[in-house]
Design a protein around this motif. Structure first.
Motif, PDB file in Angstrom:
ATOM      1  N   GLN A   1      -6.219 -23.138   6.838  1.00 24.77           N
ATOM      2  CA  GLN A   1      -6.526 -23.953   8.002  1.00 24.77           C
ATOM      3  C   GLN A   1      -7.340 -23.107   8.987  1.00 24.77           C
ATOM      4  O   GLN A   1      -6.921 -22.007   9.368  1.00 24.77           O
ATOM      5  CB  GLN A   1      -5.233 -24.407   8.685  1.00 24.77           C
ATOM      6  N   CYS A   2      -8.485 -23.623   9.405  1.00 26.14           N
ATOM      7  CA  CYS A   2      -9.352 -22.900  10.349  1.00 26.14           C
ATOM      8  C   CYS A   2      -9.253 -23.558  11.725  1.00 26.14           C
ATOM      9  O   CYS A   2      -9.262 -24.786  11.841  1.00 26.14           O
ATOM     10  CB  CYS A   2     -10.805 -22.919   9.869  1.00 26.14           C
TER      11      CYS A   2
ATOM     12  N   THR B   1     -18.064 -24.783   9.501  1.00 24.59           N
ATOM     13  CA  THR B   1     -18.129 -24.665  10.961  1.00 24.59           C
ATOM     14  C   THR B   1     -17.581 -23.317  11.410  1.00 24.59           C
ATOM     15  O   THR B   1     -18.125 -22.685  12.324  1.00 24.59           O
ATOM     16  CB  THR B   1     -17.330 -25.808  11.622  1.00 24.59           C
TER      17      THR B   1
ATOM     18  N   GLU C   1      -3.818 -24.633   1.484  1.00 21.39           N
ATOM     19  CA  GLU C   1      -5.230 -24.520   1.854  1.00 21.39           C
ATOM     20  C   GLU C   1      -5.356 -23.865   3.220  1.00 21.39           C
ATOM     21  O   GLU C   1      -4.587 -24.161   4.146  1.00 21.39           O
ATOM     22  CB  GLU C   1      -5.866 -25.906   1.879  1.00 21.39           C
TER      23      GLU C   1
ATOM     24  N   ASN D   1     -13.726 -27.036   9.785  1.00 24.99           N
ATOM     25  CA  ASN D   1     -13.864 -26.746   8.361  1.00 24.99           C
ATOM     26  C   ASN D   1     -14.451 -25.352   8.169  1.00 24.99           C
ATOM     27  O   ASN D   1     -14.962 -24.740   9.110  1.00 24.99           O
ATOM     28  CB  ASN D   1     -14.709 -27.828   7.661  1.00 24.99           C
TER      29      ASN D   1
END
Length: 253
Positions: A170-171, A191, A168, A188
């Motif tokens: 990652q930010c 955001t 997944e 997230n």
């Protein structure tokens, strides 16, 4: 042999000791030059990418830096520029080997970004905003921030933790705080989209940001979205990451 030819042969041999030495220079003197130049570059690269270096056996790391030293033309002795050149070498010229980690480019970019923010100089002083000002003035994201996204949790990678497959996304919001320390916040995707809108359109109001975000989350009504965006931006304002929009600064080419 002309001076320029000697000079070119000298540089070529220092970068790649397998090439012939220029005529008329003693081996012991060339050995000093070879070691000095390579060790300087290796020291710069190792300091800029400490986590990446820790994942390689010493011989393999030296071979990687040597390949960079041979094939990439560094035009500046400045530490940050050498680190940036190394990142570009990995991204554009290097052919990954079987023993390289799959997250090589992502981790290298993340470590370069940390160094970049730690050393960045601002053209003028920024004016941080208080949380109470969010609805009153045009907003801007501090220039001492970077929005990043990777398919690996790069902040957790170490010699003990090396994910072998992408997962997944990652930010991150990477930033330099008031004490000049580089920190990050995991955020997230929503955001990240909010902050990206602000980064792309500095001077936006809170309502404009919420309006731009609305199509991404049609299941949320405007009041809920406004409340959530306000809470997020208040938190970042408390960290000093929201600043007063300076029209003159942002109009510069």
């Amino acid at each position: 042999m002309h001076f320029q030819q000697v000079q070119q042969a000298f540089v070529a041999h220092i970068k790649n000791p397998e090439l012939p030495m220029p005529e008329g220079i003693a081996e012991d003197r060339m050995a000093v030059y070879r070691e000095l130049f390579f060790n300087n570059v290796q020291g710069f690269v190792s300091s800029a990418f400490p986590v990446l270096k820790s994942l390689y056996p010493q011989v393999r790391w030296q071979a990687l830096v040597r390949q960079f030293f041979i094939h990439f033309a560094c035009t500046s002795p400045y530490f940050l520029h050498i680190a940036e050149h190394f990142l570009h070498f990995l991204q554009q010229d290097y052919q990954p080997q079987a023993e390289d980690p799959p997250f090589l480019l992502d981790l290298a970019h993340y470590e370069w970004a940390e160094l970049y923010l730690a050393t960045k100089q601002l053209p003028q002083q920024e004016q941080p905003l208080a949380a109470a000002q969010l609805t009153e003035v045009p907003l801007a994201l501090s220039e001492l921030t970077m929005l990043l996204a990777y398919p690996y949790p790069v902040h957790q990678i170490s010699s003990e933790f090396q994910p072998q497959a992408a997962g997944e996304v990652q930010c991150y919001l990477l930033y330099r705080n008031r004490d000049d320390e580089v920190k990050f916040v995991l955020i997230n995707p929503l955001t990240a989209a909010l902050l990206n809108n602000l980064q792309q359109a500095p001077g936006s109001s809170l309502m404009q940001l919420v309006k731009a975000l609305a199509p991404l989350v049609p299941q949320l009504d405007s009041d809920t979205l406004l409340s959530g965006a306000s809470a997020i931006l208040q938190d970042f304002a408390a960290k000093g990451l929201l600043v007063s929009f300076q029209a003159e600064q942002n109009s510069l080419p």
